[in-house]
Design an enzyme around this catalytic site. Structure first.
Site, PDB file in Angstrom:
ATOM      1  N   HIS A   1      29.109  -3.342 -67.874  1.00  0.00           N
ATOM      2  CA  HIS A   1      27.295  -3.891 -68.078  1.00  0.00           C
ATOM      3  C   HIS A   1      27.666  -5.134 -67.973  1.00  0.00           C
ATOM      4  CE1 HIS A   1      25.300  -4.143 -71.326  1.00  0.00           C
ATOM      5  NE2 HIS A   1      24.078  -4.610 -70.581  1.00  0.00           N
TER       6      HIS A   1
ATOM      7  N   HIS B   1      24.798  -9.853 -66.300  1.00  0.00           N
ATOM      8  CA  HIS B   1      25.955  -8.342 -65.436  1.00  0.00           C
ATOM      9  C   HIS B   1      26.201  -9.198 -64.595  1.00  0.00           C
ATOM     10  CE1 HIS B   1      22.121  -7.194 -67.939  1.00  0.00           C
ATOM     11  NE2 HIS B   1      23.096  -6.643 -67.749  1.00  0.00           N
TER      12      HIS B   1
ATOM     13  N   GLU C   1      18.567  -5.716 -75.497  1.00  0.00           N
ATOM     14  CA  GLU C   1      19.577  -5.814 -75.929  1.00  0.00           C
ATOM     15  C   GLU C   1      19.620  -8.136 -77.445  1.00  0.00           C
ATOM     16  OE1 GLU C   1      23.027  -4.582 -73.066  1.00  0.00           O
ATOM     17  OE2 GLU C   1      22.130  -5.434 -71.890  1.00  0.00           O
TER      18      GLU C   1
HETATM   19 ZN   LIG Z   1      23.061  -5.999 -70.714  1.00  0.00          ZN
END
Ligand SMILES: [Zn+2]
Length: 261
Positions: free
Chosen positions: A167, A98, A77
């Site tokens: 998320h 998160h 990411e």
């Molecule tokens: Zn993430």
């Protein structure tokens, strides 16, 4: 030229703080823009933030790719960081995490996540919610390319934080200390709001004037700001890496370890 050694040490400290404060766990990451080259930023290779060492840090370009040959696995990411730096020249540091306490506010959008406590003021008056499905349909919810990263950056716009539906969140600030502080207090603000909702009645958010008043008094190396950074770094067992740009003395926290026995 800035002192890159200090920048990288500070990034190690920031990783450890976010882990200790449970903003990140095995996942989540923090980056800082290269102060000598705004088209590059520093981010650890794919490793849990609690374990990040100086040698784990990789220099990436605004396309999310390493600027030198790199054989080690990178965070999937990393495009979150690249796209925010690309869209926001004012931003020097980015966090993606998160943290569980913020998740309900990305799912149940009837109650917006906004500042309700003084230390939550730095998340800003508006916290937009980005839903990857709006543009990309069914995905694994991870931001794995620049198109997704840019869509998230567009939703973030000029705000400090965007929630990512189902998320986590992405936060951005003018300095590493600021993005760490913001990211530590974001879940706490979410917890306070959640508990207030349980008590019932109307929620009283911080007013725009209150948020502005707190921001006005802020400076990244003020006594008050440094106090938190120094405290968190020592709590995370990394006080020996602390450097103050103004050369004033630092508590290395060595004596603090006695409390552990
Ligand atoms: Zn993430």
């Amino acid at each position: 030229m800035s002192n890159l050694d200090t920048v990288l040490k500070d990034l190690v400290i920031a990783n450890r703080i976010l882990a200790k404060e449970e903003v990140v766990d095995a996942y989540g990451h923090i980056s800082i823009r290269n102060p000598d080259n705004p088209k590059h930023f520093f981010l650890a290779r794919s490793v849990a933030p609690e374990l990040v060492e100086r040698d784990d840090i990789v220099e990436l370009g605004l396309d999310g790719q390493p600027v030198r040959e790199e054989k080690r696995a990178l965070y999937l990411e990393r495009f979150i960081h690249a796209a925010i730096y690309e869209a926001r020249p004012d931003i020097q540091a980015v966090v993606h995490a998160h943290a569980e306490d913020i998740l309900p506010f990305g799912i149940a959008q009837a109650t917006p996540l906004r500042p309700v406590i003084h230390s939550g003021s730095f998340i800003g008056a508006n916290v937009p919610v980005w839903d990857i499905a709006d543009k990309f349909g069914d995905t694994n919810l991870l931001v794995t390319n620049m198109a997704q990263g840019r869509d998230l950056a567009k939703c973030l716009a000029n705000n400090n934080v965007a929630l990512m539906r189902g998320h986590g969140f992405a936060s951005a600030a003018r300095s590493l200390i600021e993005v760490v502080r913001l990211s530590v207090y974001l879940p706490r603000n979410a917890r306070a709001l959640m508990r207030a909702k349980m008590l019932g009645g109307k929620i009283k958010y911080l007013s725009k004037g209150e948020i502005d008043a707190r921001n006005k008094g802020y400076s990244p190396y003020s006594t008050e700001t440094w106090r938190a950074w120094e405290y968190w770094a020592n709590k995370a067992g990394i006080g020996h890496l602390l450097t103050r740009p103004d050369g004033r003395p630092v508590h290395t926290g060595k004596h603090d370890h006695k409390h552990d026995h």
